[in-house]
Design an enzyme around this catalytic site. Sequence first.
Site, PDB file in Angstrom:
ATOM      1  N   ARG A   1       0.888  -1.239  -0.054  1.00 34.70           N
ATOM      2  CA  ARG A   1       0.210   0.076  -0.021  1.00 34.70           C
ATOM      3  C   ARG A   1       0.838   1.276   0.122  1.00 34.70           C
ATOM      4  O   ARG A   1       1.628   1.601   1.051  1.00 34.70           O
ATOM      5  CB  ARG A   1      -0.873  -0.123   1.227  1.00 34.70           C
ATOM      6  N   GLY A   2       1.017   1.975  -1.400  1.00 34.00           N
ATOM      7  CA  GLY A   2       1.818   3.013  -1.296  1.00 34.00           C
ATOM      8  C   GLY A   2       1.990   3.927  -0.125  1.00 34.00           C
ATOM      9  O   GLY A   2       3.290   4.192   0.208  1.00 34.00           O
ATOM     10  N   GLU A   3       0.852   4.531   0.222  1.00 33.56           N
ATOM     11  CA  GLU A   3       0.911   5.638   1.183  1.00 33.56           C
ATOM     12  C   GLU A   3       1.428   5.232   2.480  1.00 33.56           C
ATOM     13  O   GLU A   3       1.948   6.051   3.334  1.00 33.56           O
ATOM     14  CB  GLU A   3      -0.373   6.202   1.205  1.00 33.56           C
ATOM     15  N   ASP A   4       1.323   3.787   2.845  1.00 30.91           N
ATOM     16  CA  ASP A   4       1.696   3.259   3.855  1.00 30.91           C
ATOM     17  C   ASP A   4       3.313   3.364   4.219  1.00 30.91           C
ATOM     18  O   ASP A   4       4.074   3.519   4.991  1.00 30.91           O
ATOM     19  CB  ASP A   4       1.382   1.965   4.335  1.00 30.91           C
TER      20      ASP A   4
ATOM     21  N   ARG B   1       5.509   3.552   0.917  1.00 30.31           N
ATOM     22  CA  ARG B   1       6.418   3.820  -0.198  1.00 30.31           C
ATOM     23  C   ARG B   1       7.744   4.518   0.061  1.00 30.31           C
ATOM     24  O   ARG B   1       8.787   4.553  -0.461  1.00 30.31           O
ATOM     25  CB  ARG B   1       5.541   4.468  -1.583  1.00 30.31           C
TER      26      ARG B   1
ATOM     27  N   GLU C   1      -4.446  -7.603  -6.035  1.00 29.82           N
ATOM     28  CA  GLU C   1      -3.049  -8.090  -6.086  1.00 29.82           C
ATOM     29  C   GLU C   1      -2.922  -9.539  -5.348  1.00 29.82           C
ATOM     30  O   GLU C   1      -2.397 -10.451  -5.783  1.00 29.82           O
ATOM     31  CB  GLU C   1      -2.149  -7.210  -5.785  1.00 29.82           C
TER      32      GLU C   1
ATOM     33  N   GLY D   1       0.623   5.471 -20.224  1.00 31.66           N
ATOM     34  CA  GLY D   1      -0.167   4.923 -21.190  1.00 31.66           C
ATOM     35  C   GLY D   1      -0.746   3.689 -20.841  1.00 31.66           C
ATOM     36  O   GLY D   1      -1.728   3.038 -21.489  1.00 31.66           O
TER      37      GLY D   1
END
Length: 158
Positions: free
Chosen positions: A18-21, A23, A85, A51
């Site tokens: 989870r990116g915001e946790d 990254r 995922e 893209g």
Amino acid sequence: MASSLKSERIYHVFLSFRGEDVRNNFLGHLYKALDQKGIYTYVDSEELRKGEQIVPALMKAIEESHIAIIVFSKDYASSSWCLEEVARIMDCKEDRNLLVFPLFYKVEPKEVRTPREKYKEAMLKHESKFGTDSKEVKRWKKALFDAGSLFGWHLKDG
């Protein structure tokens, strides 16, 4: 099985997180350590090309990996993308012998398996959005239980 059905294994490791946790702190250190050892690791911010459709690209990268490391953090289950995922990772564990290693980052493994606390809160929100009998939510719960039951690393601090 016909060779056309097999995906070539391109990545050594697929990182699910989870990116915001994580990254900008923990994940950066983990990725750098893997990279320094010559381990080709898929991280969505590094590998996605402008893209590209995100979900198909992520699912393909999971299928093209030898190992998946799932970084379970406090808000992991709040993301339906993360849940997709983990469900695909667990499918590939069964169908393609993908090695799966959970990393419990400041969460207890039982919180992921059962679900409890933040994970329970997140799953209740998904149930209210998709319905209690939703196939997606049931699939996500099973994937969390299965992945959370695997032996992995438990990091409380640092």
